[in-house]
Design an enzyme around this catalytic site. Structure first.
Site, PDB file in Angstrom:
ATOM      1  N   TYR A 129       5.162  -8.043  17.706  1.00 35.56           N
ATOM      2  CA  TYR A 129       5.305  -7.156  16.555  1.00 35.56           C
ATOM      3  C   TYR A 129       6.127  -5.927  16.928  1.00 35.56           C
ATOM      4  O   TYR A 129       7.071  -5.553  16.218  1.00 35.56           O
ATOM      5  CB  TYR A 129       3.924  -6.739  16.058  1.00 35.56           C
ATOM      6  CG  TYR A 129       3.935  -5.650  15.014  1.00 35.56           C
ATOM      7  CD1 TYR A 129       4.452  -5.870  13.742  1.00 35.56           C
ATOM      8  CD2 TYR A 129       3.426  -4.383  15.300  1.00 35.56           C
ATOM      9  CE1 TYR A 129       4.458  -4.864  12.781  1.00 35.56           C
ATOM     10  CE2 TYR A 129       3.427  -3.375  14.351  1.00 35.56           C
ATOM     11  CZ  TYR A 129       3.945  -3.618  13.098  1.00 35.56           C
ATOM     12  OH  TYR A 129       3.953  -2.624  12.156  1.00 35.56           O
ATOM     13  N   MET A 188       0.829  -1.210   0.000  1.00 34.03           N
ATOM     14  CA  MET A 188       0.000   0.000   0.000  1.00 34.03           C
ATOM     15  C   MET A 188       0.866   1.265   0.000  1.00 34.03           C
ATOM     16  O   MET A 188       0.718   2.136  -0.849  1.00 34.03           O
ATOM     17  CB  MET A 188      -0.915  -0.016   1.222  1.00 34.03           C
ATOM     18  CG  MET A 188      -1.916   1.112   1.299  1.00 34.03           C
ATOM     19  SD  MET A 188      -3.136   0.820   2.590  1.00 34.03           S
ATOM     20  CE  MET A 188      -2.093   0.739   4.056  1.00 34.03           C
ATOM     21  N   LYS A 199       9.842  -4.866  15.400  1.00 35.04           N
ATOM     22  CA  LYS A 199      10.036  -3.595  14.689  1.00 35.04           C
ATOM     23  C   LYS A 199      11.092  -2.745  15.391  1.00 35.04           C
ATOM     24  O   LYS A 199      11.882  -2.047  14.729  1.00 35.04           O
ATOM     25  CB  LYS A 199       8.713  -2.845  14.581  1.00 35.04           C
ATOM     26  CG  LYS A 199       7.711  -3.484  13.633  1.00 35.04           C
ATOM     27  CD  LYS A 199       8.189  -3.482  12.188  1.00 35.04           C
ATOM     28  CE  LYS A 199       8.149  -2.094  11.573  1.00 35.04           C
ATOM     29  NZ  LYS A 199       8.525  -2.114  10.123  1.00 35.04           N
ATOM     30  N   TRP A 222       6.671  -7.577   8.269  1.00 37.67           N
ATOM     31  CA  TRP A 222       5.657  -8.501   8.775  1.00 37.67           C
ATOM     32  C   TRP A 222       4.674  -7.629   9.538  1.00 37.67           C
ATOM     33  O   TRP A 222       5.012  -7.034  10.556  1.00 37.67           O
ATOM     34  CB  TRP A 222       6.297  -9.528   9.706  1.00 37.67           C
ATOM     35  CG  TRP A 222       5.339 -10.444  10.404  1.00 37.67           C
ATOM     36  CD1 TRP A 222       4.365 -10.096  11.299  1.00 37.67           C
ATOM     37  CD2 TRP A 222       5.248 -11.872  10.279  1.00 37.67           C
ATOM     38  NE1 TRP A 222       3.681 -11.195  11.738  1.00 37.67           N
ATOM     39  CE2 TRP A 222       4.204 -12.306  11.116  1.00 37.67           C
ATOM     40  CE3 TRP A 222       5.954 -12.802   9.535  1.00 37.67           C
ATOM     41  CZ2 TRP A 222       3.849 -13.650  11.253  1.00 37.67           C
ATOM     42  CZ3 TRP A 222       5.602 -14.143   9.654  1.00 37.67           C
ATOM     43  CH2 TRP A 222       4.568 -14.559  10.501  1.00 37.67           C
TER      44      TRP A 222
END
Length: 282
Positions: free
Chosen positions: A115, A1, A119, A51
């Site tokens: 997550y 996106m 990151k 991810w």
């Protein structure tokens, strides 16, 4: 996106760019990364790969770390060899999400999810390997015409649901990928001239709202009754990964690069809406 909007912006500016999709380059393969950077010799690399399956990362953290942590480390090492600048896109999930005022760029990190931890590992890898050429741009609540996202989902659901119950106890900044792509391009240019200091920037819209507030605005833009959207709490939607209650980021660092922060979320949503509607209801 985001990658699609970034490439569209570069093409509109007449910039030479190469977009490598997952099938073109596996960023977890260090040899492939070094070969790609050596072949194309970019001045600036923007890493939009990640991810992003937040809940799945709770049970597959090692795999998420390969993509979100080790992938950026390989990119940083390759950029260090060629002298390229690296822009690493990161997330609000690196914070605990329990704040009450916007998180500044230098606020202590304390991720509460797999997550967020993966990151953060990517951020640290880039900033360690490229102290003078590494840029971390944290973003959140992204939406755009080029992929699935919350705004497009709400447009779809408005046409099939009489009422919607939407969480009203998570605050954040809905951010249009077109606006973020613009800041990435401008930051990349200034990174090359040395006018933008390396380090952390926050790429989110101005203002703040909740998912409930965002959905009501979407209904207004659709000409639908916003009263059909009803508030609920996060407790009604228990998920494997905890969601930040407060994801509002501060934007002071842009001033050091001479770039204004992204505009208010409502203004951006209004401009983006025709393309979002066309993508969801062609």
């Amino acid at each position: 996106m985001l990658g699609k909007d970034l490439l569209a912006r570069l093409a509109a500016d007449g910039e030479r760019s190469v977009g490598l999709a997952r099938g073109d380059l596996d960023i977890t393969d260090p040899e492939a990364v070094h070969e790609a950077v050596a072949e194309h010799r970019p001045d600036v690399v923007v890493n939009c790969a990640a991810w992003t399956a937040v809940d799945d990362a709770e049970t597959q953290e090692a795999e998420a770390l390969r993509i979100n942590g080790e992938g950026p480390r390989h990119l940083a090492a390759a950029c260090a060899k060629t002298g390229a600048r690296l822009l690493q896109v990161s997330t609000d999930y690196v914070f605990a999400g329990d704040g009450t005022s916007p998180y500044p760029e230098d606020a202590p990190t304390a991720p509460r999810s797999a997550y967020g931890r993966t990151k953060l590992a990517g951020e640290q890898a880039v900033l360690t390997a490229l102290p003078d050429a590494g840029y971390v741009v944290r973003t959140a609540w992204l939406y755009g015409a080029g992929g699935g996202n919350f705004v497009r989902t709400m447009i779809k659901l408005e046409g099939v649901k009489d009422t919607l119950d939407v969480v009203d106890d998570q605050r954040g900044q809905p951010t249009w990928t077109v606006d973020l792509a613009d800041r990435l391009v401008r930051l990349g240019h200034l990174a090359l001239t040395g006018a933008a200091p390396a380090g952390i920037y926050h790429g989110t819209s101005g203002g703040e709202t909740t998912w409930f507030g965002l959905t009501r605005e979407i209904f207004r833009l659709l000409g639908a009754d916003p009263e059909r959207v009803r508030p609920t709490t996060s407790a009604a939607y228990v998920r494997p990964a905890p969601r930040p209650a407060y994801s509002v980021l501060g934007h002071d660092r842009w001033a050091t690069a001479g770039i204004e922060p992204i505009r208010d979320w409502r203004e951006a949503l209004h401009e983006a809406f025709p393309a979002l509607l066309a993508a969801e209801r062609p």
